[in-house]
Design a protein around this motif. Structure first.
Motif, PDB file in Angstrom:
ATOM      1  N   ILE A 104      39.609 -49.317 122.310  1.00  0.00           N
ATOM      2  CA  ILE A 104      38.250 -49.814 122.071  1.00  0.00           C
ATOM      3  C   ILE A 104      37.804 -49.290 120.713  1.00  0.00           C
ATOM      4  O   ILE A 104      37.813 -48.081 120.456  1.00  0.00           O
ATOM      5  N   LEU A 105      37.404 -50.217 119.798  1.00  0.00           N
ATOM      6  CA  LEU A 105      36.977 -49.859 118.440  1.00  0.00           C
ATOM      7  C   LEU A 105      35.495 -50.144 118.295  1.00  0.00           C
ATOM      8  O   LEU A 105      35.019 -51.233 118.654  1.00  0.00           O
ATOM      9  N   THR A 106      34.780 -49.164 117.728  1.00  0.00           N
ATOM     10  CA  THR A 106      33.349 -49.343 117.448  1.00  0.00           C
ATOM     11  C   THR A 106      33.070 -48.906 116.024  1.00  0.00           C
ATOM     12  O   THR A 106      33.702 -47.974 115.501  1.00  0.00           O
ATOM     13  N   ALA A 107      32.123 -49.590 115.344  1.00  0.00           N
ATOM     14  CA  ALA A 107      31.700 -49.268 113.975  1.00  0.00           C
ATOM     15  C   ALA A 107      30.294 -48.707 114.018  1.00  0.00           C
ATOM     16  O   ALA A 107      29.439 -49.182 114.792  1.00  0.00           O
ATOM     17  N   GLU A 108      30.046 -47.696 113.187  1.00  0.00           N
ATOM     18  CA  GLU A 108      28.723 -47.058 113.174  1.00  0.00           C
ATOM     19  C   GLU A 108      27.658 -48.026 112.665  1.00  0.00           C
ATOM     20  O   GLU A 108      26.530 -48.027 113.149  1.00  0.00           O
ATOM     21  N   LYS A 109      28.022 -48.861 111.617  1.00  0.00           N
ATOM     22  CA  LYS A 109      27.088 -49.842 111.069  1.00  0.00           C
ATOM     23  C   LYS A 109      27.769 -51.199 111.014  1.00  0.00           C
ATOM     24  O   LYS A 109      28.972 -51.286 110.778  1.00  0.00           O
ATOM     25  N   LYS A 110      26.990 -52.212 111.185  1.00  0.00           N
ATOM     26  CA  LYS A 110      27.507 -53.561 111.063  1.00  0.00           C
ATOM     27  C   LYS A 110      27.254 -54.139 109.677  1.00  0.00           C
ATOM     28  O   LYS A 110      27.809 -55.181 109.316  1.00  0.00           O
ATOM     29  N   GLU A 111      26.397 -53.446 108.871  1.00  0.00           N
ATOM     30  CA  GLU A 111      26.074 -53.910 107.517  1.00  0.00           C
ATOM     31  C   GLU A 111      25.977 -52.696 106.612  1.00  0.00           C
ATOM     32  O   GLU A 111      25.274 -51.727 106.938  1.00  0.00           O
ATOM     33  N   VAL A 112      26.678 -52.755 105.472  1.00  0.00           N
ATOM     34  CA  VAL A 112      26.702 -51.624 104.531  1.00  0.00           C
ATOM     35  C   VAL A 112      26.567 -52.148 103.108  1.00  0.00           C
ATOM     36  O   VAL A 112      26.755 -53.351 102.847  1.00  0.00           O
ATOM     37  N   LEU A 113      26.263 -51.225 102.186  1.00  0.00           N
ATOM     38  CA  LEU A 113      26.193 -51.538 100.755  1.00  0.00           C
ATOM     39  C   LEU A 113      27.510 -51.149 100.085  1.00  0.00           C
ATOM     40  O   LEU A 113      28.229 -50.262 100.560  1.00  0.00           O
ATOM     41  N   GLU A 114      27.798 -51.802  98.967  1.00  0.00           N
ATOM     42  CA  GLU A 114      28.956 -51.395  98.158  1.00  0.00           C
ATOM     43  C   GLU A 114      28.784 -49.927  97.760  1.00  0.00           C
ATOM     44  O   GLU A 114      27.700 -49.500  97.376  1.00  0.00           O
ATOM     45  N   GLY A 115      29.897 -49.191  97.845  1.00  0.00           N
ATOM     46  CA  GLY A 115      29.851 -47.775  97.504  1.00  0.00           C
ATOM     47  C   GLY A 115      29.622 -46.884  98.700  1.00  0.00           C
ATOM     48  O   GLY A 115      29.854 -45.671  98.620  1.00  0.00           O
ATOM     49  N   GLU A 123      39.152 -45.537 120.684  1.00  0.00           N
ATOM     50  CA  GLU A 123      39.371 -44.769 121.910  1.00  0.00           C
ATOM     51  C   GLU A 123      40.419 -45.469 122.771  1.00  0.00           C
ATOM     52  O   GLU A 123      40.445 -46.695 122.883  1.00  0.00           O
ATOM     53  N   LEU A 124      41.297 -44.670 123.384  1.00  0.00           N
ATOM     54  CA  LEU A 124      42.294 -45.160 124.338  1.00  0.00           C
ATOM     55  C   LEU A 124      41.935 -44.612 125.715  1.00  0.00           C
ATOM     56  O   LEU A 124      42.354 -43.511 126.103  1.00  0.00           O
ATOM     57  N   PRO A 125      41.129 -45.350 126.473  1.00  0.00           N
ATOM     58  CA  PRO A 125      40.718 -44.841 127.791  1.00  0.00           C
ATOM     59  C   PRO A 125      41.909 -44.766 128.740  1.00  0.00           C
ATOM     60  O   PRO A 125      42.847 -45.542 128.651  1.00  0.00           O
ATOM     61  N   CYS A 174      42.204 -51.336 115.505  1.00  0.00           N
ATOM     62  CA  CYS A 174      43.005 -50.124 115.672  1.00  0.00           C
ATOM     63  C   CYS A 174      43.990 -50.333 116.804  1.00  0.00           C
ATOM     64  O   CYS A 174      43.833 -51.258 117.619  1.00  0.00           O
ATOM     65  N   PHE A 175      44.993 -49.490 116.864  1.00  0.00           N
ATOM     66  CA  PHE A 175      45.924 -49.453 117.987  1.00  0.00           C
ATOM     67  C   PHE A 175      46.455 -48.025 118.104  1.00  0.00           C
ATOM     68  O   PHE A 175      46.301 -47.206 117.192  1.00  0.00           O
ATOM     69  N   GLY A 176      47.113 -47.745 119.255  1.00  0.00           N
ATOM     70  CA  GLY A 176      47.600 -46.393 119.498  1.00  0.00           C
ATOM     71  C   GLY A 176      49.072 -46.362 119.839  1.00  0.00           C
ATOM     72  O   GLY A 176      49.670 -47.379 120.185  1.00  0.00           O
ATOM     73  N   LYS A 177      49.638 -45.168 119.724  1.00  0.00           N
ATOM     74  CA  LYS A 177      51.030 -44.944 120.091  1.00  0.00           C
ATOM     75  C   LYS A 177      51.134 -43.612 120.816  1.00  0.00           C
ATOM     76  O   LYS A 177      50.347 -42.692 120.577  1.00  0.00           O
ATOM     77  N   ARG A 178      52.167 -43.538 121.733  1.00  0.00           N
ATOM     78  CA  ARG A 178      52.455 -42.276 122.395  1.00  0.00           C
ATOM     79  C   ARG A 178      53.972 -42.091 122.456  1.00  0.00           C
ATOM     80  O   ARG A 178      54.733 -43.059 122.331  1.00  0.00           O
ATOM     81  N   ASN A 179      54.393 -40.855 122.658  1.00  0.00           N
ATOM     82  CA  ASN A 179      55.811 -40.507 122.674  1.00  0.00           C
ATOM     83  C   ASN A 179      56.227 -40.221 124.108  1.00  0.00           C
ATOM     84  O   ASN A 179      55.714 -39.300 124.757  1.00  0.00           O
ATOM     85  N   VAL A 180      57.171 -41.043 124.640  1.00  0.00           N
ATOM     86  CA  VAL A 180      57.678 -40.860 126.001  1.00  0.00           C
ATOM     87  C   VAL A 180      59.186 -40.714 125.917  1.00  0.00           C
ATOM     88  O   VAL A 180      59.893 -41.632 125.492  1.00  0.00           O
ATOM     89  N   LYS A 181      59.674 -39.550 126.313  1.00  0.00           N
ATOM     90  CA  LYS A 181      61.116 -39.274 126.313  1.00  0.00           C
ATOM     91  C   LYS A 181      61.737 -39.623 124.957  1.00  0.00           C
ATOM     92  O   LYS A 181      62.734 -40.335 124.864  1.00  0.00           O
TER      93      LYS A 181
END
Length: 674
Positions: A104-115, A123-125, A174-181
């Motif tokens: 699950i990806l979330t952004a703090e702001k939906k609109e920003v200025l250049e700079g 998050e990977l629940p 975003c995406f996630g990875k884990r190490n199994v064996k």
């Protein structure tokens, strides 16, 4: 009585289960009983060493049901059964729940200025760390920018992406990875989050007035402007070739003007900055030449002092200009005239670089420098040996120096040995020459000449004749007489060398407990004689001579040994002084004996005579041994007999008629050690 045979654990449907599918962990106890009786079984199931399920049953099987398997259910499972005070455990079983939950990806702001920056949280629940998170910034028609974060202790991560110039509409996922064996497993990509970018100011506008194509000498003005949403923190900068020409803060407009020159041609950059945001605009300016650089011409570039020099400054296809001629100097150019022509009589101080300048409409241009060299004639050179004296030791190199006191450098020096050219050197005021081929009978003299660019030509030094010093070789010492010398006699010492240049300094040393210089003299000869008039016992010792000359090498002879012995007359005097007292003592002894014998009678006289004869004989032998070489024993006996004879004659006829008796005397042998 009962006993555990085995305890087994298994998973249904298989050890690999898809994420979200149901699975069961089954524990089975195989028990043998002596009779059929009821037995309570305590079943405990562990995952990665942690308790996840527990039940009590009279059956031999227990089942741990998971309705929807998650990746967090992946791990090592083990079952333990306890019954009637006995416990038995199964082997461990690895269960792998394949597939990860969707992040699950979330952004703090939906609109920003250049700079500004965009802050994202992925998050990977239901996943258990450690986990790897990958964030992507996706911009249209460009390759996504990716950031990687490793989270060892939590199932989420936070990153920031900067918003750059030209970013309009941005997408993030975003995406996630884990190490199994020792194998990596990836999740699906998250939802795409859209972020809108607004400009804090517009791209600046850069203009040149009157035009971007102008002629040097004209005034050019630059204007750079922008439209800004918020004035606070805005800055406008004008640059050329990374050099800042002007800047303003908290204003929308920048102005800059200058008189155009050819060097002002090029690319100009206007940059507007606010916080992290930055926008730029470029403008190319071409400045046309008003007039070319002047050309300075000289009548001569190399000339003698007191000659006349003419300098002329010109501009091709252009004559109306203000001219000046100057001489370059490290402390500032020296002005000579405000004219295009200059004529002067030069001296050596006028050597240097000259330029001319031309000015039109405030534009000043400078010609390329012209080098003028004024030469004074060289003086007659002097040739000398670097070490000082005109001499050299045979076998050693000879270093000469040729020097001219006067003359403008560079000066070319030529060295001659006889009439043969040995070396040419170009230097300022002097040059050196090393001759390593020195021969003993080489009679050729040295000379050098010097010349520079003065028209008078070369000057030659006087001829320098060198004395070749031959080092001393093979010193020897002899004496007459040689070896043993009588005390008080004269001895001649002869010190000679096989070869060596004169004068030669001779020294003779005597060595006993320490070395003593006994004679020294310098001679223009290969040998020297020293007459030692009177030798004495203190002159005994080892002698050697040492010879040296201007080669400064001491050559030492082999040593000779001189022993000073007694002269013959000295031996006679010593013998006389020793024998005379002894002879007197013997005479007195005989006189006393004769007197005593005259008074004695009979056997007593015979006994006395025997004893006296014995004593006399022993005394003679003893004295003869002790006195050594200084007197003779036979002489002593002869003198005693003569003395006795004269005594008997003086006694008269009574003594002559006396009967003489004899006795035997035993004489002991002399002790050779005494």
């Amino acid at each position: 009585v009962f006993t555990f045979n085995t305890v087994e654990i298994k998973v249904q449907p298989s050890v690999k289960v898809k994420n979200g599918a149901p699975m069961s962990i089954v524990c089975h106890a195989d028990i043998s009983k002596s009779t059929d009786f009821q037995l309570k079984h305590n079943f405990t199931i562990f995952k990665d060493g942690k308790l996840v399920f527990m039940t009590v049953s009279d059956k031999r099987d227990a089942q741990y049901e998971i309705s929807m398997a998650r990746s967090s259910d992946t791990g090592e499972y083990e079952c333990t059964v306890e019954a009637g005070g006995k416990t038995k455990s199964s082997n461990s079983l690895h269960v792998w729940v394949t597939g990860m939950t969707k992040p699950i990806l979330t952004a703090e702001k939906k609109e920003v200025l250049e700079g500004e920056v965009v802050k994202l949280r992925c998050e990977l629940p239901e996943e258990v760390p450690p986990l790897h998170f990958f964030f992507r910034k996706i911009k249209m028609n460009s390759t996504p920018k990716e950031k990687h974060v490793f989270e060892p202790y939590r199932n989420f991560s936070v990153v920031e992406f900067s918003v750059e110039e030209g970013d309009n509409i941005l997408q993030f996922d975003c995406f996630g990875k884990r190490n199994v064996k020792l194998e990596f497993e990836s999740s699906v990509h998250s939802n795409k989050t859209l972020v809108t970018v607004r400009e804090p100011f517009i791209k600046p506008t850069l203009n040149a007035k009157p035009s971007s194509n102008i002629t040097e000498g004209d005034r050019i003005q630059f204007e750079c402007s922008t439209v800004v949403a918020r004035m606070r923190g805005i800055e406008i900068i004008l640059q050329k070739n990374r050099t800042i020409l002007n800047s303003v803060r908290d204003e929308r407009l920048l102005k800059y003007s200058a008189v155009a020159t050819l060097e002002d041609s090029g690319e100009y950059l206007c940059k507007v900055e606010q916080g992290r945001a930055s926008k730029t605009t470029k403008l190319n300016v071409v400045v046309s030449e008003l007039f070319p650089k002047p050309i300075l011409a000289a009548s001569m570039s190399k000339l003698d002092e007191n000659k006349e020099l003419t300098l002329n400054c010109n501009i091709s296809v252009f004559r109306k200009a203000n001219f000046s001629i100057l001489r370059k100097n490290s402390n500032g150019d020296i002005w000579l005239t405000n004219s295009r022509n200059l004529t002067m009589r030069v001296n050596v101080n006028d050597t240097g670089s000259y330029i001319c300048k031309a000015e039109v409409k405030g534009i000043v241009k400078e010609s390329k420098p012209v080098r003028i060299n004024v030469y004074a004639p060289v003086s007659k050179p002097t040739l000398s040996v670097v070490s000082g004296l005109p001499e050299v030791v045979l076998g050693k190199p000879l270093r000469l120096i040729c020097h001219s006191v006067m003359g403008t450098p560079p000066i070319t020096f030529t060295f001659y040995k006889g009439n043969e050219v040995k070396k040419r050197v170009t230097n300022d005021t002097y040059a050196t020459f090393l001759d390593e081929n020195i021969r003993q009978n080489d009679k050729r003299g040295y000379k050098c000449d010097a010349r520079n660019n003065h028209s008078s030509g070369m000057k030659t030094s006087n001829i320098l004749n060198i004395t070749v010093i031959v080092p001393i070789r093979n010193a020897s010492l002899g004496s007459i007489p040689y070896g043993e010398v009588e005390d008080g006699s004269e001895t001649a010492f002869l010190c000679s060398v096989k070869e060596g240049s004169w004068p030669i300094h001779f020294r003779i040393f005597r060595k006993t407990d320490h070395e003593v210089l006994v004679f020294e003299k310098s001679e223009n000869a290969n040998s020297i004689v020293w007459h030692k008039k009177t030798m004495n016992r203190q002159d005994t010792g080892t002698y050697y001579c040492m010879a040296s000359n201007k080669a400064n090498v001491d050559v030492k002879s082999h040593p000779i040994t001189i022993s000073v012995i007694l002269a013959a007359w000295q031996k006679g005097v010593i013998a006389a002084f020793v024998l005379i007292p002894i002879a007197g003592a013997v005479t007195l002894t005989l006189w006393w004996f004769l007197c005593k014998k005259k008074k004695a009678k009979g056997p007593s006289m015979e006994m006395s005579g025997s004893a006296l004869a014995t004593n006399l004989t022993s005394e003679k032998l003893t004295r003869q041994h002790n006195d050594g070489d200084y007197y003779s024993g036979s002489g002593y006996i002869e003198d005693s007999e003569n003395h006795m004879k004269s005594t008997d004659e003086s006694k008269g006829p009574d003594l002559e008629s006396a009967e003489v008796e004899y006795t035997e005397v035993e004489v002991s042998t002399l002790d050779p050690h005494r």
